[in-house]
Write a protein that holds these residues in place. Structure first.
Motif, PDB file in Angstrom:
ATOM      1  N   ILE A  85       1.012  -1.103  -0.103  1.00 12.15           N
ATOM      2  CA  ILE A  85      -0.061  -0.148   0.173  1.00 12.15           C
ATOM      3  C   ILE A  85       0.587   0.997   0.268  1.00 12.15           C
ATOM      4  CG2 ILE A  85      -1.542   1.574   1.295  1.00 12.15           C
ATOM      5  CD1 ILE A  85      -2.557  -1.254   2.675  1.00 12.15           C
ATOM      6  N   THR A  86       0.286   1.983  -1.132  1.00 11.28           N
ATOM      7  CA  THR A  86       1.809   3.207  -1.101  1.00 11.28           C
ATOM      8  C   THR A  86       0.730   4.801  -1.414  1.00 11.28           C
ATOM      9  OG1 THR A  86       3.003   4.055  -1.637  1.00 11.28           O
ATOM     10  CG2 THR A  86       2.197   3.000  -3.088  1.00 11.28           C
ATOM     11  N   ASN A  87       1.157   5.470  -0.925  1.00 12.94           N
ATOM     12  CA  ASN A  87       0.392   6.732  -1.651  1.00 12.94           C
ATOM     13  C   ASN A  87       0.168   7.562  -2.854  1.00 12.94           C
ATOM     14  OD1 ASN A  87      -1.398   7.479   0.285  1.00 12.94           O
ATOM     15  ND2 ASN A  87       0.128   7.375   2.204  1.00 12.94           N
ATOM     16  N   LEU A  88       0.292   7.619  -3.898  1.00 13.78           N
ATOM     17  CA  LEU A  88       0.648   8.966  -4.565  1.00 13.78           C
ATOM     18  C   LEU A  88       0.854  10.046  -4.472  1.00 13.78           C
ATOM     19  CD1 LEU A  88      -2.096   8.000  -7.245  1.00 13.78           C
ATOM     20  CD2 LEU A  88       0.343   6.681  -6.988  1.00 13.78           C
ATOM     21  N   GLU A  89       2.765  10.337  -4.456  1.00 16.08           N
ATOM     22  CA  GLU A  89       2.935  12.064  -4.402  1.00 16.08           C
ATOM     23  C   GLU A  89       3.078  12.328  -4.841  1.00 16.08           C
ATOM     24  OE1 GLU A  89       5.174  11.772  -0.806  1.00 16.08           O
ATOM     25  OE2 GLU A  89       3.406  11.280   0.547  1.00 16.08           O
ATOM     26  N   ASN A  90       3.519  13.299  -6.015  1.00 20.85           N
ATOM     27  CA  ASN A  90       4.333  13.689  -6.651  1.00 20.85           C
ATOM     28  C   ASN A  90       3.849  12.929  -8.235  1.00 20.85           C
ATOM     29  OD1 ASN A  90       6.222  15.600  -5.090  1.00 20.85           O
ATOM     30  ND2 ASN A  90       6.741  13.974  -4.626  1.00 20.85           N
ATOM     31  N   THR A  91       2.775  12.885  -8.484  1.00 25.83           N
ATOM     32  CA  THR A  91       2.049  12.079  -9.572  1.00 25.83           C
ATOM     33  C   THR A  91       1.815  13.416 -11.239  1.00 25.83           C
ATOM     34  OG1 THR A  91       1.339  10.499  -8.205  1.00 25.83           O
ATOM     35  CG2 THR A  91       0.523  11.038 -10.739  1.00 25.83           C
ATOM     36  N   PRO A  92       2.587  13.308 -11.967  1.00 25.93           N
ATOM     37  CA  PRO A  92       2.275  14.436 -12.926  1.00 25.93           C
ATOM     38  C   PRO A  92       0.939  14.846 -13.438  1.00 25.93           C
ATOM     39  CG  PRO A  92       3.354  12.483 -13.337  1.00 25.93           C
ATOM     40  CD  PRO A  92       3.512  12.221 -12.705  1.00 25.93           C
ATOM     41  N   ASN A  93       1.032  15.841 -13.808  1.00 22.74           N
ATOM     42  CA  ASN A  93      -0.464  16.453 -13.317  1.00 22.74           C
ATOM     43  C   ASN A  93      -0.820  16.196 -15.343  1.00 22.74           C
ATOM     44  OD1 ASN A  93      -2.820  17.443 -14.697  1.00 22.74           O
ATOM     45  ND2 ASN A  93      -2.488  18.814 -12.648  1.00 22.74           N
ATOM     46  N   ILE A  94      -1.449  15.212 -15.778  1.00 16.30           N
ATOM     47  CA  ILE A  94      -1.217  14.800 -16.693  1.00 16.30           C
ATOM     48  C   ILE A  94      -2.747  15.103 -17.326  1.00 16.30           C
ATOM     49  CG2 ILE A  94      -1.666  12.003 -18.788  1.00 16.30           C
ATOM     50  CD1 ILE A  94       1.247  12.938 -17.072  1.00 16.30           C
ATOM     51  N   THR A  95      -3.188  15.180 -17.601  1.00 14.59           N
ATOM     52  CA  THR A  95      -4.336  16.399 -17.453  1.00 14.59           C
ATOM     53  C   THR A  95      -4.378  18.008 -18.403  1.00 14.59           C
ATOM     54  OG1 THR A  95      -5.915  15.620 -16.494  1.00 14.59           O
ATOM     55  CG2 THR A  95      -6.918  17.394 -17.309  1.00 14.59           C
ATOM     56  N   GLU A  96      -3.051  17.971 -17.117  1.00 15.12           N
ATOM     57  CA  GLU A  96      -2.978  19.679 -18.012  1.00 15.12           C
ATOM     58  C   GLU A  96      -1.576  19.393 -19.595  1.00 15.12           C
ATOM     59  OE1 GLU A  96      -3.921  22.587 -17.588  1.00 15.12           O
ATOM     60  OE2 GLU A  96      -5.196  21.526 -16.537  1.00 15.12           O
ATOM     61  N   LEU A  97      -0.967  18.351 -18.984  1.00 15.23           N
ATOM     62  CA  LEU A  97       0.018  18.159 -19.927  1.00 15.23           C
ATOM     63  C   LEU A  97      -0.350  17.864 -21.626  1.00 15.23           C
ATOM     64  CD1 LEU A  97       2.844  15.892 -18.141  1.00 15.23           C
ATOM     65  CD2 LEU A  97       2.754  18.003 -18.718  1.00 15.23           C
ATOM     66  N   LEU A  98      -1.568  17.170 -21.622  1.00 14.45           N
ATOM     67  CA  LEU A  98      -2.125  16.726 -22.151  1.00 14.45           C
ATOM     68  C   LEU A  98      -3.210  18.105 -22.864  1.00 14.45           C
ATOM     69  CD1 LEU A  98      -3.777  12.698 -22.204  1.00 14.45           C
ATOM     70  CD2 LEU A  98      -1.649  13.599 -23.695  1.00 14.45           C
ATOM     71  N   LYS A  99      -3.479  18.716 -22.364  1.00  5.97           N
ATOM     72  CA  LYS A  99      -4.315  20.099 -22.990  1.00  5.97           C
ATOM     73  C   LYS A  99      -2.818  20.490 -23.726  1.00  5.97           C
ATOM     74  CE  LYS A  99      -7.153  20.598 -19.787  1.00  5.97           C
ATOM     75  NZ  LYS A  99      -7.980  21.511 -18.200  1.00  5.97           N
ATOM     76  N   LYS A 100      -2.095  20.452 -22.936  1.00  6.90           N
ATOM     77  CA  LYS A 100      -0.464  20.965 -23.874  1.00  6.90           C
ATOM     78  C   LYS A 100      -0.122  19.917 -24.894  1.00  6.90           C
ATOM     79  CE  LYS A 100       0.581  23.559 -19.471  1.00  6.90           C
ATOM     80  NZ  LYS A 100       1.048  24.189 -19.339  1.00  6.90           N
ATOM     81  N   SER A 101      -0.364  18.889 -25.011  1.00  5.44           N
ATOM     82  CA  SER A 101       0.257  18.310 -26.182  1.00  5.44           C
ATOM     83  C   SER A 101      -0.391  18.672 -27.596  1.00  5.44           C
ATOM     84  CB  SER A 101      -0.131  16.352 -25.788  1.00  5.44           C
ATOM     85  OG  SER A 101      -1.788  16.900 -26.158  1.00  5.44           O
ATOM     86  N   VAL A 102       1.386  18.362 -28.835  1.00  7.57           N
ATOM     87  CA  VAL A 102       1.164  18.581 -29.948  1.00  7.57           C
ATOM     88  C   VAL A 102       0.272  17.281 -30.557  1.00  7.57           C
ATOM     89  CG1 VAL A 102       1.852  19.114 -31.776  1.00  7.57           C
ATOM     90  CG2 VAL A 102       2.562  19.709 -29.366  1.00  7.57           C
ATOM     91  N   LYS A 103      -0.620  17.565 -31.856  1.00  6.02           N
ATOM     92  CA  LYS A 103      -0.258  16.495 -32.321  1.00  6.02           C
ATOM     93  C   LYS A 103       0.474  16.593 -33.881  1.00  6.02           C
ATOM     94  CE  LYS A 103      -4.541  14.666 -35.333  1.00  6.02           C
ATOM     95  NZ  LYS A 103      -5.906  14.687 -35.509  1.00  6.02           N
ATOM     96  N   LYS A 104       0.749  15.180 -34.054  1.00  5.46           N
ATOM     97  CA  LYS A 104       1.782  15.212 -34.881  1.00  5.46           C
ATOM     98  C   LYS A 104       1.234  14.863 -35.874  1.00  5.46           C
ATOM     99  CE  LYS A 104       5.196  16.507 -32.210  1.00  5.46           C
ATOM    100  NZ  LYS A 104       5.729  17.878 -32.920  1.00  5.46           N
ATOM    101  N   ASP A 105       1.963  13.931 -36.721  1.00  9.08           N
ATOM    102  CA  ASP A 105       1.161  13.098 -37.923  1.00  9.08           C
ATOM    103  C   ASP A 105       0.717  11.931 -37.549  1.00  9.08           C
ATOM    104  OD1 ASP A 105       3.884  12.353 -37.671  1.00  9.08           O
ATOM    105  OD2 ASP A 105       4.372  11.697 -39.509  1.00  9.08           O
ATOM    106  N   ASN A 106       0.341  11.461 -39.084  1.00 15.49           N
ATOM    107  CA  ASN A 106      -0.629   9.926 -38.211  1.00 15.49           C
ATOM    108  C   ASN A 106      -1.660   9.581 -37.235  1.00 15.49           C
ATOM    109  OD1 ASN A 106       0.737   9.906 -41.085  1.00 15.49           O
ATOM    110  ND2 ASN A 106       1.990   8.476 -39.980  1.00 15.49           N
ATOM    111  N   GLY A 107      -1.386  11.094 -36.867  1.00 20.21           N
ATOM    112  CA  GLY A 107      -2.796  10.693 -35.068  1.00 20.21           C
ATOM    113  C   GLY A 107      -2.303  10.198 -33.879  1.00 20.21           C
ATOM    114  N   ASN A 108      -0.660  10.715 -34.332  1.00 21.92           N
ATOM    115  CA  ASN A 108      -0.713  10.309 -33.058  1.00 21.92           C
ATOM    116  C   ASN A 108      -0.229  11.708 -31.809  1.00 21.92           C
ATOM    117  OD1 ASN A 108       0.813   8.203 -33.410  1.00 21.92           O
ATOM    118  ND2 ASN A 108       3.267   9.386 -34.047  1.00 21.92           N
ATOM    119  N   TYR A 109       0.443  11.980 -30.514  1.00 19.18           N
ATOM    120  CA  TYR A 109       0.670  13.182 -29.776  1.00 19.18           C
ATOM    121  C   TYR A 109       1.681  12.542 -29.116  1.00 19.18           C
ATOM    122  CZ  TYR A 109      -4.776  13.816 -30.371  1.00 19.18           C
ATOM    123  OH  TYR A 109      -5.521  14.327 -31.024  1.00 19.18           O
TER     124      TYR A 109
END
Length: 171
Positions: A85-109
């Protein structure tokens, strides 16, 4: 720990809302390749909701279940008769990262967090594969199969039942 970080990232990615769903489930194959080209392959299935609940069921090479519930992770390892059993600490905020993600060719982000670049491979707005190099220079590839979204997932699926005989390790 590397496996937990990989799962954490993937769970957070799935919660991120880059695609419109409330639940997602899929079979997966996770391949980790080191610099000497040695590989370890994990296979199983997972279930996740946008309420940050997830269950990863590993079937090979070793059976285990990993439960994510908002800020806690519980790993059940039947072969070792233990629960971690462990607590999640310093977990990246992927939601914010994905809002800033860049769409690349062939449907990749593409998105970055703590000097790691994650490439999300999609087809028809479905995540097919996630690839990146971890901090130990391992190449990680997570392939998703038989993916379904917006199906009803019973809340009891995410309730952990630790067998009485298991040792409990708190980190």
């Amino acid at each position: 720990m590397r496996l937990i970080c990989t799962i954490l990232f993937t769970c957070n990615l799935l919660f991120a809302g880059i695609f419109d769903f409330s639940t997602i489930s899929s079979d997966f194959k996770q391949t980790i390749t080191n610099e000497e080209n040695s590989q370890i392959v994990y296979e199983g299935s997972f279930y996740a909701t946008t309420q940050k609940k997830a269950l990863w069921i590993y079937k090979t090479p070793v059976e285990k279940k990993i439960y994510f519930n908002k800020n806690k992770v519980i790993i059940l390892e039947p072969e070792l008769e233990q629960a971690i059993i462990t607590n999640l600490e310093n977990t990246p905020n992927i939601t914010e990262l994905l809002k800033k993600s860049v769409k690349k060719d062939n449907g990749n982000y593409e998105t970055r967090f703590q000097n790691t670049t994650y490439v999300i491979h999609t087809k028809n707005d479905v995540i097919k594969e996630i690839t990146y190099k971890d901090k130990l220079a391992n190449s990680v590839k997570i392939e998703l199969f038989n993916q379904t979204t917006n199906t009803v997932l019973d809340d009891t699926l995410f309730q952990v039942k630790i067998p009485f005989a298991f040792d409990i390790i708190t980190q």
